[in-house]
Design a protein around this motif. Structure first.
Motif, short mmCIF file in Angstrom:
data_model
loop_
_atom_site.label_atom_id
_atom_site.label_comp_id
_atom_site.label_asym_id
_atom_site.label_seq_id
_atom_site.Cartn_x
_atom_site.Cartn_y
_atom_site.Cartn_z
N VAL A 167 0.88 -1.18 0.00
CA VAL A 167 0.00 0.00 0.00
C VAL A 167 0.91 1.22 0.00
CG1 VAL A 167 -1.82 1.26 1.21
CG2 VAL A 167 -1.77 -1.25 1.28
N SER A 168 0.93 1.95 -1.10
CA SER A 168 1.90 3.03 -1.27
C SER A 168 1.22 4.32 -1.71
CB SER A 168 2.96 2.62 -2.29
OG SER A 168 2.34 2.36 -3.55
N LYS A 169 2.03 5.35 -1.84
CA LYS A 169 1.53 6.68 -2.18
C LYS A 169 2.60 7.41 -2.98
CE LYS A 169 -0.82 10.36 0.43
NZ LYS A 169 0.20 11.41 0.63
N LYS A 170 2.20 8.09 -4.04
CA LYS A 170 3.15 8.77 -4.92
C LYS A 170 3.87 9.90 -4.20
CE LYS A 170 0.70 7.71 -9.22
NZ LYS A 170 -0.44 6.97 -8.65
N ARG A 171 5.13 10.08 -4.57
CA ARG A 171 5.97 11.07 -3.88
C ARG A 171 5.43 12.48 -3.98
NH1 ARG A 171 9.84 8.30 -6.44
NH2 ARG A 171 10.21 9.95 -7.95
N TYR A 172 4.80 12.84 -5.10
CA TYR A 172 4.34 14.22 -5.24
C TYR A 172 3.17 14.54 -4.31
CZ TYR A 172 0.68 12.30 -8.35
OH TYR A 172 -0.37 11.59 -8.87
N ASP A 173 2.61 13.50 -3.67
CA ASP A 173 1.46 13.69 -2.81
C ASP A 173 1.80 13.58 -1.33
OD1 ASP A 173 -1.37 14.23 -2.91
OD2 ASP A 173 -1.68 12.23 -2.09
N GLY A 174 3.09 13.53 -1.02
CA GLY A 174 3.50 13.42 0.37
C GLY A 174 3.84 12.00 0.76
N THR A 175 4.15 11.79 2.02
CA THR A 175 4.57 10.47 2.51
C THR A 175 3.35 9.62 2.87
OG1 THR A 175 4.67 11.10 4.83
CG2 THR A 175 6.62 11.58 3.46
N LYS A 192 -8.31 7.09 -2.74
CA LYS A 192 -8.06 7.13 -4.18
C LYS A 192 -6.59 7.37 -4.50
CE LYS A 192 -9.99 9.13 -8.41
NZ LYS A 192 -10.97 10.10 -8.96
N ASN A 193 -5.84 7.93 -3.57
CA ASN A 193 -4.42 8.20 -3.79
C ASN A 193 -3.52 6.99 -3.57
OD1 ASN A 193 -4.99 10.85 -4.38
ND2 ASN A 193 -4.51 11.62 -2.35
N VAL A 194 -4.11 5.88 -3.14
CA VAL A 194 -3.32 4.69 -2.85
C VAL A 194 -2.91 3.99 -4.15
CG1 VAL A 194 -3.47 2.34 -1.91
CG2 VAL A 194 -4.26 4.28 -0.55
N ASP A 195 -1.66 3.55 -4.21
CA ASP A 195 -1.18 2.66 -5.27
C ASP A 195 -0.95 1.28 -4.66
OD1 ASP A 195 0.17 3.97 -8.08
OD2 ASP A 195 -0.59 5.33 -6.56
#
Length: 731
Positions: free
Chosen positions: A396-404, A412-415
C-alpha cells in the motif's frame, strides 16, 4: 491570452440560463449583495505593487445536502482581481468557458440498481463585473458579450485598463437521487496560484451522512468549525492572508513544498453503507478526519483484497508446465495473465473501433474476463499465489508528489502492488500491454509503504518498508546516430537506432508500438487464437479479414506519418524525405530489456554551412535540443523533484567526406560530473569517421534547492554542446 475558468460541471454551458431568473438573482445577491464585505476592497500590500495582478479576495464554497433521496452538491468560486499592468489587462480581456464541464465524480461502491437515477439541474451561473478606479461598476452582459468558438464560450471584457478590478463568480449546482454510498472527487491544491492573494476563504457546509476527510499541510491554515443553528448542519472555514504567488517551475511538486490542503467528501446513508465504503471514513459525521492509522489501512484492505477465486485459464495453462523455482513460475504467470486478460482482446478492440463489428467480444465467450483495476488484479494474482503456496505481501503506497505514507488521507491516492516473496523478491503491478515484472510506478519507488502481510490465504498483519529504487543507469535512453553528408554537400542522411530501458521506455512504447508489433507473437507464444481464427463462418471470416487488413493499413500509415513528424520535431527540421521506421525489439519482457527501433531519413538545409572552400557542420545539434535556462529559472528557490534518476547516452558517427579533414573537435570534449548529475562528452577521429559519445545523467530522485547550482553546471554544459560546430577543411 484568454482566461480559462475550469468549473466542476457536467452540463453544457447555456446562454439561456444567463438571464435574470430568480435563481440567478439569488446567486448574484449571495456574492455581490448587501452582505458583500469585500465590495470596497481595493488596496494591495506594497510588496506586491510590482506584480502583474493581485487577487484581492478569493472565496471557494462547497455545500453538500440531502433532501429525502435527493442529494444536492453546490460548488462556487469568487475572485476579485486588481490589474496592475498591460499584460494583466490582456490576460483578462477574455474569459473562456469549456462548453462541457466535469461534475464531481461519484464513486459507487457496489453495482447500481435499476432504480438509480441521476437528474441534473440547470443551476449554473457566471457573473463578471469591472470596477473602475473611481468606483464605477460595469456588469458584463454575459449573453451579449459571449461568442461560441470551437466548443467554447468566449466572453469578451471590453475597455479594460490598468488599475481596473475584475470581480467574477462561478456557481454550479448538481442534484441527483441515490440510496447508495459514494465519494465526491477529491480536491488537492495549494493555497497559492499564479497571482498573489490578499485574502482567501474556503467554506464548507454539510449535514448528517456526509463524511469529511480534510487536512492542511506545509503550514497552511487549519480548517475551523463554525457555529450552526441546527445539530444536523455543520459548517467549516479555512482562511488565509498574504499568500505569495505560486511560480510554476520544472521539476517541482507543489503539494510537497507549498501550503496546501486536501479533502474528500463521502456520502453514506446508513451504517451498512459506511462499512462498504471504499474510503477511510471518520468514525462519525461530526469528526473531520485528518489522518489514517495503520490499523485503518489493514481493516479496509483486509475486507476488500481477499483473493476471490482461482483462475481457470491460469490453472489450465500450468497443467503441463514445470519450472525450476517459484521465481520462474511467478514471472510466467504474470506474462500469461497480461495476455489472457488484456492483450488477446486488443484485436477485437480494433475491430470494434473500426466499426467492423458491433460486439466482436462475443467470439471469446459469453463473459470475457477483463481485469480493470489495481484491486481486481490483486485479487486475481493472489488467487494464483495462494493456490501455489507462494508467500506475498500487498504493498500500500503513495506517490511522492502527494506526500509520505504518513500523510495518507484519501483512498483514491493509494497505489497497490504485490511483493512476491520468492528467493529474490519480485514486484508485480496491475499491468498494461507493456508492463514487466519488477516494473512499477517510479513515483512510488524509494518511498516508505505499508506491507499487508498474509498467511493461510488471509491478510493478517501490517508492517512498513521502504520500496526498492532504481539507479540512473537502469533508466536509459541510448541512441546511435550515423550522419552522412551527400557527395555534393546538398543534404544529408541520418540513421538512428534508439534504445530505451527501465522507466525511460514506457512513454516510448506507448508512442512507438502498434498492437501489430506484438499481438501475433503473443498468440503464438501462448497458443491462443486471433480474432479472425475465432470466426467460424468462412464467408464472414473473409469479410472481416479484408476489413481488418484495411483498418490496420490505415493505422500503420497514420502511425508512420506521426513518427516522421516526431523525427522532424526532434531534430528541428522543416522537412525530411525517404523516412523509414522499424521496431526491432518491443522490450515487453523485463524491466531491463530494451525497446529498440531504427529510423532513417534524408534532409537538406540544415546542419551544414559553406565557408569558402570549407564547410561548417553543426554537429552538436545531433544530440537534439537541451534545456536552456533563462535568468528567472537560474534563480530557483524551490526544491527539485523528478520522477526517477535517468541517463541519456549518445553515440554519433560522422562519416568524414573524402578530401576533407575535421578541425575543432577539442570543443566537443567536456566533463561536468558532480553529486547531482553529469554531462560528459568525448570526440575522436577513427579512420574516416568522427566518433562522438555523450552521456547526460540525472543521478537522484530529488535535490534540495541548495544543489541547484550543481545541476545548472551540467545542464549548461549539455546546452552548450548543442551549439558546438566542427570545420570540414579541404585537404
Amino acid at each position: 491570452m484568454k482566461i480559462k475558468i475550469i468549473l466542476s460541471l457536467l452540463i453544457t454551458f447555456s446562454l439561456s440560463v444567463m438571464g435574470q431568473t430568480k435563481k440567478e438573482l439569488e446567486v448574484k445577491n449571495f456574492f455581490w449583495g448587501e452582505h458583500d464585505t469585500h465590495k470596497n476592497t481595493v488596496e494591495i500590500p506594497d510588496k506586491w505593487k510590482s506584480e502583474s495582478a493581485v487577487i484581492l479576495y478569493k472565496n471557494q464554497n462547497y455545500d453538500f445536502h440531502k433532501f429525502g433521496k435527493n442529494v444536492t452538491y453546490k460548488n462556487s468560486t469568487r475572485k476579485r482581481i486588481k490589474l496592475l499592468d498591460n499584460s494583466a489587462v490582456k490576460e483578462f480581456s477574455e474569459f473562456s468557458f469549456l462548453d462541457i464541464f466535469r461534475a464531481p465524480t461519484k464513486v459507487i461502491v457496489f453495482p447500481i440498481p435499476v432504480a438509480f437515477n441521476w437528474q441534473q439541474n440547470t443551476g449554473n451561473f457566471v457573473g463578471i463585473k469591472v470596477v473602475k478606479p473611481n468606483g464605477d461598476e460595469i456588469e458584463i452582459d454575459i449573453k451579449k458579450e459571449s461568442v461560441q468558438v470551437d466548443g467554447k464560450t468566449n466572453i469578451a471584457i471590453p475597455n479594460l485598463e490598468v488599475g481596473d478590478i475584475i470581480d467574477y463568480y462561478t456557481y454550479y449546482e448538481d442534484s441527483f437521487k441515490s440510496t447508495f454510498a459514494y465519494g465526491f472527487e477529491p480536491v488537492e491544491t495549494t493555497l497559492s496560484e499564479e497571482y498573489p492573494i490578499v485574502n482567501f476563504k474556503l467554506f464548507f457546509e454539510t449535514e448528517n451522512d456526509f463524511f469529511i476527510n480534510f487536512n492542511s499541510y506545509n503550514k497552511a491554515p487549519e480548517l475551523k468549525q463554525l457555529p450552526t443553528e441546527k445539530r444536523s448542519i455543520r459548517r467549516y472555514s479555512l482562511e488565509g492572508t498574504n499568500i505569495d504567488k505560486y511560480i510554476s517551475n520544472r521539476w517541482f511538486f507543489p503539494l510537497l513544498d507549498l501550503p496546501s490542503y486536501k479533502f474528500q467528501v463521502y456520502f453514506a446513508r446508513s451504517g451498512s453503507f459506511e462499512d462498504r465504503a471504499l474510503a477511510f471514513l471518520p468514525e462519525k459525521e461530526t469528526i473531520i478526519k485528518k489522518n489514517v492509522s495503520e490499523e485503518e489501512v489493514l481493516d479496509l484492505y483486509d475486507k476488500r483484497l481477499r483473493a476471490n477465486r482461482d483462475i481457470g485459464d491460469l490453472r489450465d495453462f500450468f497443467k503441463s508446465k514445470t519450472f525450476k523455482n517459484d521465481t520462474e513460475k511467478v514471472k510466467e504467470a504474470y506474462y500469461f495473465m497480461r495476455h489472457a486478460y488484456l492483450t488477446q482482446y486488443i484485436e477485437a478492440m480494433v475491430v470494434k473501433e473500426a466499426d467492423i463489428l458491433y460486439n466482436p467480444f462475443e467470439f471469446y465467450g459469453s463473459n470475457p474476463p477483463f481485469i480493470s483495476s489495481q484491486k481486481e488484479f490483486i485479487k486475481y494474482f493472489t488467487a494464483f499465489l495462494n493456490r501455489n503456496d507462494i508467500d506475498y505481501d500487498v504493498v500500500v503506497s503513495k506517490k511522492r508528489y502527494d506526500g509520505t505514507i504518513d500523510d495518507l488521507l484519501i483512498e483514491k491516492n493509494v497505489d497497490l502492488l504485490l511483493k512476491v516473496n520468492t528467493e529474490t523478491p519480485l514486484y508485480v503491478e496491475y499491468f498494461d500491454q507493456y508492463n514487466s515484472i519488477n516494473e512499477f510506478n517510479p513515483l512510488i519507488e524509494n518511498t516508505e509503504a505499508y506491507l499487508l502481510t498474509s498467511s493461510k490465504n488471509k491478510i493478517d498483519g501490517i508492517t512498513r518498508e521502504k520500496l526498492p529504487h532504481s539507479v540512473y543507469s537502469q533508466n536509459e535512453e541510448k541512441k546511435e546516430i550515423t550522419f552522412t553528408l551527400n557527395d555534393d554537400f546538398s543534404g544529408f542522411s541520418i540513421t538512428s537506432i534508439s534504445n530505451f530501458k527501465g522507466h525511460q521506455k514506457k512513454e516510448e512504447q506507448n508512442n512507438r508500438l502498434l498492437f501489430t508489433d506484438y499481438i501475433y507473437d503473443d498468440y503464438k507464444k501462448y497458443e491462443t487464437k486471433s480474432f479472425i481464427e475465432l470466426v467460424k463462418r468462412k464467408k464472414k471470416k473473409i469479410e472481416y479479414q479484408k476489413q481488418l487488413d484495411a483498418a490496420i493499413l490505415k493505422i500503420q500509415n497514420h502511425h508512420k506519418e506521426q513518427m516522421k513528424e516526431a523525427a522532424q520535431s526532434e531534430f528541428e527540421l522543416n522537412e525530411i524525405d525517404d523516412y523509414a521506421f522499424k521496431i526491432n525489439e518491443t522490450g515487453r519482457y523485463g524491466f531491463d530489456s530494451y525497446l529498440t527501433f531504427t529510423e532513417s531519413f534524408k534532409g537538406k538545409d540544415a546542419f551544414i554551412k559553406k565557408a569558402g572552400p570549407n564547410y561548417i557542420v553543426e554537429i552538436g545539434k545531433l544530440i537534439t535540443n537541451q534545456i536552456d535556462l533563462n535568468k528567472k529559472q537560474r534563480e530557483r528557490t524551490e526544491n527539485i523533484h523528478m520522477s526517477y534518476p535517468r541517463i541519456y547516452n549518445n553515440k554519433i558517427t560522422f562519416n568524414i567526406p573524402k578530401g576533407y579533414a575535421v578541425t575543432g573537435i577539442d570543443k566537443l570534449n567536456k566533463s561536468i560530473d558532480n553529486s547531482t548529475g553529469a554531462f560528459i562528452s568525448q570526440a575522436e577521429v577513427i579512420g574516416s569517421d568522427l566518433i562522438i559519445t555523450t552521456s547526460k545523467q540525472y543521478k537522484n530522485y530529488s535535490e534540495p534547492n541548495s544543489n541547484w547550482s550543481l545541476m545548472v553546471d551540467f545542464l549548461d554544459s549539455a546546452n552548450q554542446f548543442v551549439n558546438e560546430k566542427i570545420l570540414l577543411k579541404k585537404t
